[in-house]
Every structure is written in C-alpha cells, then in structure tokens.
Write an enzyme that holds these catalytic residues in place. Structure first.
Site, PDB file in Angstrom:
ATOM      1  CB  ILE A  17      21.655  14.175  20.783  1.00  0.00           C
ATOM      2  CG1 ILE A  17      22.319  14.257  22.171  1.00  0.00           C
ATOM      3  CG2 ILE A  17      21.415  12.722  20.390  1.00  0.00           C
ATOM      4  CD1 ILE A  17      21.410  13.808  23.326  1.00  0.00           C
ATOM      5  CG  ASP A  36      16.177  22.142  14.805  1.00  0.00           C
ATOM      6  OD1 ASP A  36      15.527  22.972  15.464  1.00  0.00           O
ATOM      7  OD2 ASP A  36      17.040  21.412  15.332  1.00  0.00           O
ATOM      8  CB  VAL A  61       8.265  17.870  15.425  1.00  0.00           C
ATOM      9  CG1 VAL A  61       9.659  17.607  14.894  1.00  0.00           C
ATOM     10  CG2 VAL A  61       8.302  18.393  16.859  1.00  0.00           C
ATOM     11  CB  SER A 141      15.095  10.403  28.609  1.00  0.00           C
ATOM     12  OG  SER A 141      15.646  10.668  29.874  1.00  0.00           O
ATOM     13  CE1 TYR A 154      13.094  15.491  27.985  1.00  0.00           C
ATOM     14  CE2 TYR A 154      13.913  14.344  29.919  1.00  0.00           C
ATOM     15  CZ  TYR A 154      13.993  14.623  28.569  1.00  0.00           C
ATOM     16  OH  TYR A 154      14.957  14.015  27.798  1.00  0.00           O
ATOM     17  CE  LYS A 158      12.436  13.082  25.450  1.00  0.00           C
ATOM     18  NZ  LYS A 158      12.677  12.923  24.004  1.00  0.00           N
ATOM     19  N   PRO A 184      18.917   7.684  26.126  1.00  0.00           N
ATOM     20  CG  PRO A 184      19.328   9.487  24.690  1.00  0.00           C
ATOM     21  CD  PRO A 184      18.215   8.671  25.293  1.00  0.00           C
TER      22      PRO A 184
HETATM   23  N1  LIG Z   1      21.042  15.896  26.548  1.00  0.00           N
HETATM   24  C1  LIG Z   1      20.612  14.983  27.400  1.00  0.00           C
HETATM   25  O1  LIG Z   1      21.096  14.853  28.541  1.00  0.00           O
HETATM   26  C2  LIG Z   1      19.537  14.027  27.004  1.00  0.00           C
HETATM   27  C3  LIG Z   1      19.327  12.878  27.805  1.00  0.00           C
HETATM   28  C4  LIG Z   1      18.318  11.994  27.444  1.00  0.00           C
HETATM   29  C5  LIG Z   1      17.555  12.243  26.321  1.00  0.00           C
HETATM   30  N2  LIG Z   1      17.797  13.362  25.576  1.00  0.00           N
HETATM   31  C6  LIG Z   1      16.960  13.577  24.410  1.00  0.00           C
HETATM   32  O2  LIG Z   1      17.787  13.698  23.270  1.00  0.00           O
HETATM   33  C7  LIG Z   1      17.158  14.567  22.322  1.00  0.00           C
HETATM   34  C8  LIG Z   1      18.089  15.676  21.905  1.00  0.00           C
HETATM   35  O3  LIG Z   1      18.486  16.402  23.069  1.00  0.00           O
HETATM   36  P1  LIG Z   1      19.638  17.506  23.047  1.00  0.00           P
HETATM   37  O4  LIG Z   1      20.183  17.526  24.431  1.00  0.00           O
HETATM   38  O5  LIG Z   1      20.546  17.300  21.882  1.00  0.00           O
HETATM   39  O6  LIG Z   1      18.762  18.814  22.851  1.00  0.00           O
HETATM   40  P2  LIG Z   1      19.120  20.240  22.223  1.00  0.00           P
HETATM   41  O7  LIG Z   1      18.279  21.203  22.970  1.00  0.00           O
HETATM   42  O8  LIG Z   1      20.600  20.480  22.174  1.00  0.00           O
HETATM   43  O9  LIG Z   1      18.573  20.095  20.743  1.00  0.00           O
HETATM   44  C9  LIG Z   1      17.203  19.926  20.520  1.00  0.00           C
HETATM   45  C10 LIG Z   1      16.875  20.396  19.121  1.00  0.00           C
HETATM   46  O10 LIG Z   1      15.474  20.201  18.914  1.00  0.00           O
HETATM   47  C11 LIG Z   1      14.965  21.348  18.260  1.00  0.00           C
HETATM   48  N3  LIG Z   1      13.526  21.498  18.504  1.00  0.00           N
HETATM   49  C12 LIG Z   1      12.907  21.832  19.659  1.00  0.00           C
HETATM   50  N4  LIG Z   1      11.588  21.925  19.465  1.00  0.00           N
HETATM   51  C13 LIG Z   1      11.360  21.632  18.162  1.00  0.00           C
HETATM   52  C14 LIG Z   1      10.195  21.576  17.356  1.00  0.00           C
HETATM   53  N5  LIG Z   1       8.983  21.863  17.848  1.00  0.00           N
HETATM   54  N6  LIG Z   1      10.322  21.245  16.038  1.00  0.00           N
HETATM   55  C15 LIG Z   1      11.545  20.976  15.512  1.00  0.00           C
HETATM   56  N7  LIG Z   1      12.691  21.019  16.235  1.00  0.00           N
HETATM   57  C16 LIG Z   1      12.592  21.357  17.549  1.00  0.00           C
HETATM   58  C17 LIG Z   1      15.766  22.508  18.834  1.00  0.00           C
HETATM   59  O11 LIG Z   1      15.700  23.646  17.982  1.00  0.00           O
HETATM   60  C18 LIG Z   1      17.170  21.908  18.932  1.00  0.00           C
HETATM   61  O12 LIG Z   1      17.919  22.094  17.752  1.00  0.00           O
HETATM   62  C19 LIG Z   1      15.868  15.046  22.984  1.00  0.00           C
HETATM   63  O13 LIG Z   1      14.813  14.191  22.602  1.00  0.00           O
HETATM   64  C20 LIG Z   1      16.152  14.860  24.458  1.00  0.00           C
HETATM   65  O14 LIG Z   1      14.984  14.724  25.222  1.00  0.00           O
HETATM   66  C21 LIG Z   1      18.747  14.259  25.893  1.00  0.00           C
END
Ligand SMILES: NC(=O)c1ccc[n+]([C@@H]2O[C@H](COP(=O)([O-])OP(=O)(O)OC[C@H]3O[C@@H](n4cnc5c(N)ncnc54)[C@H](O)[C@@H]3O)[C@@H](O)[C@H]2O)c1
Length: 250
Positions: A17, A36, A61, A141, A154, A158, A184
């Site tokens: 995302i 990242d 982060v 989320s 989690y 959130k 999302p």
């Molecule tokens: N995919 C879903 O269903 C969903 C639903 C609701 C919310 N979200 C939220 O959307 C966001 C993105 O989710 P996604 O599914 O694309 O995740 P993803 O796992 O595909 O990507 C997450 C990214 O964050 C990076 N990351 C993790 N820890 C880190 C740190 N300490 N410092 C820097 N970077 C770090 C990872 O390397 C990765 O590139 C998150 O906040 C997640 O909670 C996702």
C-alpha cells in the site's frame, strides 16, 4: 500540479500500500520520499523511471538516528517537507494467535513499530512543517472499529493510531498542520499476498461483508490519500476516512 519541491515522506513504502501511495503522490507532482527497512532506493528508482520525482532511504521508523540521518540528507536538497504518511506497520507478517498466546515480546514489538513509529515520525518531521504547514495521514485499519479476532496486539495498535490522529490534530492545528486517518479494509497488498493464512482467513469473508463485492487492492486507497494530503481537504483534520468497499459504516 507542480509540487515537485514539496516532499511527502511515506514510511514503509518500498512495497504494498505504501508504494501505491508513493506512486500516486509522485503522479500528483510531489517528491515522494520512501523510507523503509529495505528496498527503498529500488522503489524510488521505479517511480523515477516512470517520470516521477522520488528519493529512497533505508531505515526503521522506530530509530531516532535513522530519522535524523534521512532528514539531514533531505535538508541539503532544495525541497520543503509538506507531508508525512505513517504507513509502515507490522501486520502482513504477523501470525494469528488467540489472545492468551500473545507474549509480552510480540506485543511490545507490534506496539513499538505500529504506535511509537508513527509518534516518533511526527516528532521528527513536524519541526520542518511548522513554518508553512502541512498534512499528516496516519494509516490505521477497520479492525479497531469492528474488532477482529486473532491479532489483539495489531488491533490495539491501530486503535492507538486513531487516537493519535485526534490528539495530534488538536495540537498541530495552530501550526497549519492537519492530521487525518485512513482506515483500510483487508487489502491484497504485497505483504498480504505472501501470507496464505491471512489470505485464506480474510479474503472471502472480507468480500462477502462489503457493499461492493470484490477484492480491495492498494489502488483503491490512493484517491483518499491524495485528497487528505492535498489542498482540497484543507479544512479537514482529526478525521477517519474508512476505505473498505462499504463494509463498516461510521
Ligand atoms: N493489507 C491490509 O489488509 C491492510 C488493512 C488495513 C490496514 N493496513 C495497513 O496498511 C499499511 C501497509 O500495509 P501493507 O499490507 O501494504 O503491508 P506490507 O507488509 O506489504 O508493507 C509494509 C512495509 O512496511 C515496512 N516496514 C515494516 N516495519 C518497518 C519499520 N520498522 N521501519 C520502516 N519500514 C517498516 C516493510 O518493510 C514493508 O515494506 C500498514 O499500516 C497496515 O497496518 C493494511
């Protein structure tokens, strides 16, 4: 729009995302900064190859030092930091567990990345925004709105992001900095597609619960981000925008 000297930092944007957000921000004319753990420079190179402006920095982060060194490198470029997207989080890689089985170490790790990470990001980035204002978008989320089993750490993290948005919106409004949340629904991001447990558990029930009955993709979220970062939402702060195909109604 020509916003190319305006930087928006997107955490966790090497994939999933976050990458879709960075791509869209570059299309909107901003310089998208990808921060990242790994793969940031490659992701930025993909955006540049498509004609956008982007820089990539490796770091966590949760690390003050990583934030400081990225911000020091950005400060010597001819750019202004106008936005921050707190997207990085632990989710896709988490094992689903009954709440009785979640140990202290796992709980604390999720809290560190998902709540301290965005908090530290805001502490580090807002001093650069105070002069001209800016926009922060926190990615939460729908899980804390609905309650979801199997990942209490989690869901709580959130929920904290929703609260962080409201608390910071009040504090930063007088500096012209707006803070909003996108919540999302279950999204087929890169990370999720690597986790068959999550796909098997949530994909079909997610689709069935929506008003719009199809899978949610990262591309479904980018319009909301573009709106909340940009000037059209200039009088909106402290809000949560749910993007889930109409499963949860606020
Ligand atoms: N995919 C879903 O269903 C969903 C639903 C609701 C919310 N979200 C939220 O959307 C966001 C993105 O989710 P996604 O599914 O694309 O995740 P993803 O796992 O595909 O990507 C997450 C990214 O964050 C990076 N990351 C993790 N820890 C880190 C740190 N300490 N410092 C820097 N970077 C770090 C990872 O390397 C990765 O590139 C998150 O906040 C997640 O909670 C996702």
């Amino acid at each position: 729009m020509d916003n190319t000297n305006d930087v928006i930092i997107v955490t966790g944007a090497a994939r999933g995302i976050g990458f879709a957000f960075a791509e869209r921000l570059a299309q909107d004319g901003y310089t998208a900064v990808i921060f990242d753990l790994a793969g940031a420079e490659d992701a930025a190179a993909r955006i540049r190859a498509a004609g956008g402006k982007s820089y990539g920095y490796s770091g966590s982060v949760t690390s003050e030092q990583d934030w400081d060194s990225m911000l020091a490198e950005l400060s010597v470029k001819n750019v202004k930091i106008r936005g921050l997207v707190n997207n990085a989080a632990l989710f896709a890689s988490l094992e689903m567990q009954p709440f009785m089985d979640v140990d202290r170490e796992t709980w604390m790790k999720v809290m560190e990345v998902n709540t301290y990470g965005p908090f530290l990001a805001v502490q580090k980035v807002t001093p650069f925004m105070k002069e001209e204002g800016g926009a922060i978008v926190n990615i939460s989320s729908t899980s804390p709105l609905k309650g979801v089993t199997g990942m209490p750490h989690y869901v709580v993290s959130k929920g904290a992001v929703l609260a962080l948005t409201k608390s910071l919106a009040r504090e930063l409004g007088e500096h012209g900095i707006r803070v909003n949340t996108i919540a999302p629904g279950f999204t087929l991001s890169d990370g999720i597609m690597l986790n068959t447990e999550h796909v098997n558990k949530f994909r079909d029930i997610g689709k069935a619960a929506r008003s719009i009955k199809r899978d949610q993709q990262p591309a479904d979220l980018v319009g909301a981000l573009s709106f909340l970062i940009g000037p059209d939402s200039g009088f909106i702060t402290g809000q949560t925008l749910v993007v889930d195909g109409g499963a949860y109604f606020v």
